[in-house]
Motif scaffolding. Structure first.
Motif, PDB file in Angstrom:
ATOM      1  N   ALA A 183      11.048  -1.258  -1.062  1.00  0.00           N
ATOM      2  CA  ALA A 183      10.535  -2.768  -0.979  1.00  0.00           C
ATOM      3  C   ALA A 183       9.562  -2.144  -0.091  1.00  0.00           C
ATOM      4  CB  ALA A 183      12.008  -3.371  -0.331  1.00  0.00           C
ATOM      5  N   ILE A 184       8.525  -3.573   0.449  1.00  0.00           N
ATOM      6  CA  ILE A 184       7.198  -3.774   0.732  1.00  0.00           C
ATOM      7  C   ILE A 184       7.646  -4.143   2.525  1.00  0.00           C
ATOM      8  CG2 ILE A 184       5.042  -4.424   0.618  1.00  0.00           C
ATOM      9  CD1 ILE A 184       4.591  -4.601  -2.298  1.00  0.00           C
ATOM     10  N   GLY A 185       6.576  -3.877   3.588  1.00  0.00           N
ATOM     11  CA  GLY A 185       7.272  -4.208   4.611  1.00  0.00           C
ATOM     12  C   GLY A 185       5.539  -4.221   4.706  1.00  0.00           C
ATOM     13  N   ILE A 186       4.855  -5.608   5.825  1.00  0.00           N
ATOM     14  CA  ILE A 186       3.721  -5.734   6.115  1.00  0.00           C
ATOM     15  C   ILE A 186       4.290  -6.548   7.327  1.00  0.00           C
ATOM     16  CG2 ILE A 186       2.020  -7.616   5.758  1.00  0.00           C
ATOM     17  CD1 ILE A 186       2.210  -6.977   2.923  1.00  0.00           C
ATOM     18  N   ALA A 213       0.092  -3.767   9.372  1.00  0.00           N
ATOM     19  CA  ALA A 213      -0.064  -2.704   8.804  1.00  0.00           C
ATOM     20  C   ALA A 213       1.276  -2.839   7.730  1.00  0.00           C
ATOM     21  CB  ALA A 213       1.033  -1.625  10.343  1.00  0.00           C
ATOM     22  N   GLY A 214       0.858  -2.222   6.521  1.00  0.00           N
ATOM     23  CA  GLY A 214       2.094  -2.129   5.450  1.00  0.00           C
ATOM     24  C   GLY A 214       2.482  -1.176   4.692  1.00  0.00           C
ATOM     25  N   ALA A 215       3.587  -0.974   4.363  1.00  0.00           N
ATOM     26  CA  ALA A 215       3.647   0.171   3.513  1.00  0.00           C
ATOM     27  C   ALA A 215       4.852  -0.240   2.347  1.00  0.00           C
ATOM     28  CB  ALA A 215       4.712   0.730   4.893  1.00  0.00           C
ATOM     29  N   VAL A 216       5.269   0.955   1.114  1.00  0.00           N
ATOM     30  CA  VAL A 216       6.270   0.942   1.042  1.00  0.00           C
ATOM     31  C   VAL A 216       7.337   1.091   1.541  1.00  0.00           C
ATOM     32  CG1 VAL A 216       6.459   1.353  -1.407  1.00  0.00           C
ATOM     33  CG2 VAL A 216       5.220   0.896  -1.403  1.00  0.00           C
ATOM     34  N   VAL A 217       8.445   1.271   1.742  1.00  0.00           N
ATOM     35  CA  VAL A 217       9.751   1.690   2.022  1.00  0.00           C
ATOM     36  C   VAL A 217      11.294   2.418   1.573  1.00  0.00           C
ATOM     37  CG1 VAL A 217      11.362   1.424   4.297  1.00  0.00           C
ATOM     38  CG2 VAL A 217       8.973   0.463   4.311  1.00  0.00           C
ATOM     39  N   ASP A 218      11.347   3.312   1.405  1.00  0.00           N
ATOM     40  CA  ASP A 218      12.558   3.180   0.453  1.00  0.00           C
ATOM     41  C   ASP A 218      13.703   2.716   0.960  1.00  0.00           C
ATOM     42  OD1 ASP A 218      13.224   5.754   1.686  1.00  0.00           O
ATOM     43  OD2 ASP A 218      12.975   7.221   0.917  1.00  0.00           O
ATOM     44  N   ASP A 219      15.555   2.978   0.577  1.00  0.00           N
ATOM     45  CA  ASP A 219      16.425   2.165   0.704  1.00  0.00           C
ATOM     46  C   ASP A 219      17.070   2.825   2.554  1.00  0.00           C
ATOM     47  OD1 ASP A 219      16.923   4.453  -0.655  1.00  0.00           O
ATOM     48  OD2 ASP A 219      18.801   3.115  -1.639  1.00  0.00           O
ATOM     49  N   LEU A 220      16.360   3.865   2.826  1.00  0.00           N
ATOM     50  CA  LEU A 220      16.739   5.603   3.760  1.00  0.00           C
ATOM     51  C   LEU A 220      16.384   4.913   4.795  1.00  0.00           C
ATOM     52  CD1 LEU A 220      18.054   8.452   1.509  1.00  0.00           C
ATOM     53  CD2 LEU A 220      19.703   6.350   2.873  1.00  0.00           C
ATOM     54  N   GLY A 221      15.320   3.690   4.815  1.00  0.00           N
ATOM     55  CA  GLY A 221      14.196   3.914   5.950  1.00  0.00           C
ATOM     56  C   GLY A 221      12.273   4.590   5.477  1.00  0.00           C
ATOM     57  N   VAL A 239      -3.443 -10.007   3.335  1.00  0.00           N
ATOM     58  CA  VAL A 239      -1.907  -9.543   3.257  1.00  0.00           C
ATOM     59  C   VAL A 239      -1.408  -9.361   0.984  1.00  0.00           C
ATOM     60  CG1 VAL A 239       1.100 -10.474   2.599  1.00  0.00           C
ATOM     61  CG2 VAL A 239      -1.074 -11.014   5.008  1.00  0.00           C
ATOM     62  N   VAL A 240      -1.864 -10.324   0.720  1.00  0.00           N
ATOM     63  CA  VAL A 240      -2.034 -10.693  -0.866  1.00  0.00           C
ATOM     64  C   VAL A 240      -2.909  -9.581  -1.574  1.00  0.00           C
ATOM     65  CG1 VAL A 240      -2.647 -11.622  -3.068  1.00  0.00           C
ATOM     66  CG2 VAL A 240      -1.941 -13.093  -0.963  1.00  0.00           C
ATOM     67  N   ALA A 241      -4.009  -9.231  -1.399  1.00  0.00           N
ATOM     68  CA  ALA A 241      -4.838  -8.269  -1.752  1.00  0.00           C
ATOM     69  C   ALA A 241      -3.852  -6.744  -0.963  1.00  0.00           C
ATOM     70  CB  ALA A 241      -6.111  -7.658  -0.892  1.00  0.00           C
ATOM     71  N   MET A 242      -3.173  -6.460   0.318  1.00  0.00           N
ATOM     72  CA  MET A 242      -1.995  -5.331   0.279  1.00  0.00           C
ATOM     73  C   MET A 242      -0.952  -5.485  -1.098  1.00  0.00           C
ATOM     74  SD  MET A 242      -0.733  -4.418   3.868  1.00  0.00           S
ATOM     75  CE  MET A 242      -2.492  -3.731   4.647  1.00  0.00           C
ATOM     76  N   ILE A 243      -0.706  -6.477  -1.090  1.00  0.00           N
ATOM     77  CA  ILE A 243       0.978  -6.720  -2.646  1.00  0.00           C
ATOM     78  C   ILE A 243       0.644  -5.826  -2.986  1.00  0.00           C
ATOM     79  CG2 ILE A 243       2.463  -8.288  -2.967  1.00  0.00           C
ATOM     80  CD1 ILE A 243       2.424  -9.646  -0.391  1.00  0.00           C
ATOM     81  N   GLY A 244      -1.117  -6.217  -3.772  1.00  0.00           N
ATOM     82  CA  GLY A 244      -1.506  -6.296  -5.287  1.00  0.00           C
ATOM     83  C   GLY A 244      -0.999  -4.757  -4.997  1.00  0.00           C
ATOM     84  N   SER A 245      -1.722  -3.939  -4.165  1.00  0.00           N
ATOM     85  CA  SER A 245      -2.101  -2.911  -4.045  1.00  0.00           C
ATOM     86  C   SER A 245      -0.616  -1.993  -4.295  1.00  0.00           C
ATOM     87  CB  SER A 245      -3.177  -2.325  -3.001  1.00  0.00           C
ATOM     88  OG  SER A 245      -3.180  -1.146  -2.146  1.00  0.00           O
ATOM     89  N   PHE A 246       0.035  -2.397  -3.477  1.00  0.00           N
ATOM     90  CA  PHE A 246       1.342  -1.232  -3.364  1.00  0.00           C
ATOM     91  C   PHE A 246       1.562  -1.537  -4.792  1.00  0.00           C
ATOM     92  CE2 PHE A 246       1.399  -2.535   1.189  1.00  0.00           C
ATOM     93  CZ  PHE A 246       1.014  -0.354   1.715  1.00  0.00           C
ATOM     94  N   ALA A 301       0.974  -2.143  -7.659  1.00  0.00           N
ATOM     95  CA  ALA A 301      -0.237  -1.114  -8.741  1.00  0.00           C
ATOM     96  C   ALA A 301       0.372   0.435  -8.651  1.00  0.00           C
ATOM     97  CB  ALA A 301      -1.824  -2.235  -8.050  1.00  0.00           C
ATOM     98  N   ALA A 302       0.814   0.492  -7.505  1.00  0.00           N
ATOM     99  CA  ALA A 302       0.515   1.930  -6.787  1.00  0.00           C
ATOM    100  C   ALA A 302       1.963   2.868  -7.896  1.00  0.00           C
ATOM    101  CB  ALA A 302       0.212   2.812  -5.502  1.00  0.00           C
ATOM    102  N   GLU A 303       3.674   1.514  -7.196  1.00  0.00           N
ATOM    103  CA  GLU A 303       4.725   2.301  -8.625  1.00  0.00           C
ATOM    104  C   GLU A 303       4.943   1.353 -10.001  1.00  0.00           C
ATOM    105  OE1 GLU A 303       7.294   2.048  -5.815  1.00  0.00           O
ATOM    106  OE2 GLU A 303       6.276   2.571  -4.503  1.00  0.00           O
ATOM    107  N   ALA A 304       6.213   2.076 -10.188  1.00  0.00           N
ATOM    108  CA  ALA A 304       5.821   2.789 -11.740  1.00  0.00           C
ATOM    109  C   ALA A 304       5.696   1.188 -12.173  1.00  0.00           C
ATOM    110  CB  ALA A 304       7.755   2.186 -12.119  1.00  0.00           C
ATOM    111  N   ALA A 305       4.793   1.473 -14.056  1.00  0.00           N
ATOM    112  CA  ALA A 305       4.984  -0.056 -14.607  1.00  0.00           C
ATOM    113  C   ALA A 305       5.959  -0.865 -14.599  1.00  0.00           C
ATOM    114  CB  ALA A 305       4.330   0.681 -15.712  1.00  0.00           C
ATOM    115  N   GLY A 306       5.481  -2.138 -13.930  1.00  0.00           N
ATOM    116  CA  GLY A 306       6.215  -3.608 -13.925  1.00  0.00           C
ATOM    117  C   GLY A 306       7.588  -3.642 -13.392  1.00  0.00           C
TER     118      GLY A 306
END
Length: 319
Positions: free
Chosen positions: A4-7, A15-23, A44-51, A53-58
């Motif tokens: 999930a994404i945290g901002i 500050a923003g990050a992609v965080v897994d289910d173990l924190g 914030v919208v740009a940061m969400i889009g960037s994250f 885009a770096a994840e798996a397709a779709g």
């Protein structure tokens, strides 16, 4: 949902990050916080889009956004933000419309406290109170494994618990709040008072003269060096935090108090006077179960980790 994404929207940076289910933070970004609310929303919208885009397709990751202020119980509308021109701002609705995914919005102290509860210093208890000792005093409450927000969503404003009736004026409009006696700003005021008095405050006075004024970093360095004046100021601060914690314990009965923020870097030097004052003011001491007192573990990552996990929790509960 693994990631999930945290901002975390702060006064000077987002500050923003992609965080897994173990924190665990998978990737992160930081940008300056725009002063204009529309530019902030764009960032914030740009940061969400960037994250994304770096994840798996779709992949469309849920987003948790943390910000200072009053957020409604639906984790949607910002009633009021102290550092941003938001008043009854439907921030969640706007972000979801622009990003096409699930977004939840929460108070920044709630997000940090939730992160500590799930992945940090509070992970082995069900009931926890966190106090964040920075420029002000923030707070978070977890009761029965649930984050407490209150009926309107604006609960757990622990910095505005009154400890001195008719005391020092607070920015909230009241007097005597713990924020005026237990914050980094309060520590500076106490250090200056000790410097003015001479005696054990001689080193504080000398540093103040050399620097033009005392800074938080100056007092922190003197605390670590064992300066008696700086330690006396820290003990005053700990006294007030301990007294406030005793009042909170009478109502909430937490198993653990967690202290975060810049001042908490003093560690046991801060916790010792907190404990002493807490037990001096605990109702029915000797019969009341006693909580423990610890320093937060996640430090600067707590906001983004907590925001991401709150988004994950929301999706799990509403799917």
């Amino acid at each position: 949902m693994a990631n999930a994404i945290g901002i975390d929207i702060g006064g000077t940076k987002i500050a923003g990050a992609v965080v897994d289910d173990l924190g665990v933070i998978v990737r992160s970004e930081r940008v300056p916080t725009p002063k204009d609310p529309l530019e902030l929303e764009d960032a914030v919208v740009a940061m969400i889009g960037s994250f994304r885009a770096a994840e798996a397709a779709g992949a469309t990751l849920a987003v948790g956004v943390a910000a200072a202020g009053f957020i409604d119980a639906a984790q949607s509308t910002v009633y009021y933000a102290p550092n941003i021109a938001w008043r009854n701002e439907p921030f969640r609705e706007k972000l979801e419309a622009r990003t096409g995914g699930t977004v939840v919005v929460d108070n920044d102290a709630n997000a940090a406290g939730w992160a500590e509860f799930r992945f940090g210093a509070g992970r082995l208890v069900s009931d926890m109170v966190m106090l964040t000792i920075g420029t002000g005093v923030g707070g978070a409450i977890v009761s029965g494994d649930r984050l407490f927000r209150g009926g309107f969503g604006a609960g757990a404003e622990l910095g505005h618990l009154r400890v001195v009736p008719g005391g020092i004026a607070c920015g909230c409009g009241q007097h005597g709040c713990i924020e005026q006696y237990g914050s980094g700003r309060a520590l500076l005021r106490m250090a200056n008072e000790i410097a003015d008095a001479g005696g054990i405050g001689q080193t504080l006075a000398r540093v103040r003269k050399e620097r033009g004024r005392l800074h938080g970093s100056d007092v922190g360095a003197l605390i670590q060096d064992g300066d008696p004046g700086a330690l006396a100021a820290l003990r005053q601060l700990g006294h007030w935090l301990g007294e406030a914690s005793a009042s909170l314990a009478a109502v909430l009965d937490p198993q653990r108090f967690v202290f975060g923020g810049g001042v908490a870097s003093a560690g046991e030097l801060l916790l010792e006077p907190i404990r002493e004052s807490f037990f001096d003011h605990l109702p029915a001491r000797g019969f009341h179960p006693e909580p423990d007192f610890v320093i937060a573990e996640l430090v600067n990552d707590a906001g983004v980790v907590g925001a991401a996990d709150l988004a994950r929790v929301w999706v799990a509960e509403h799917s």
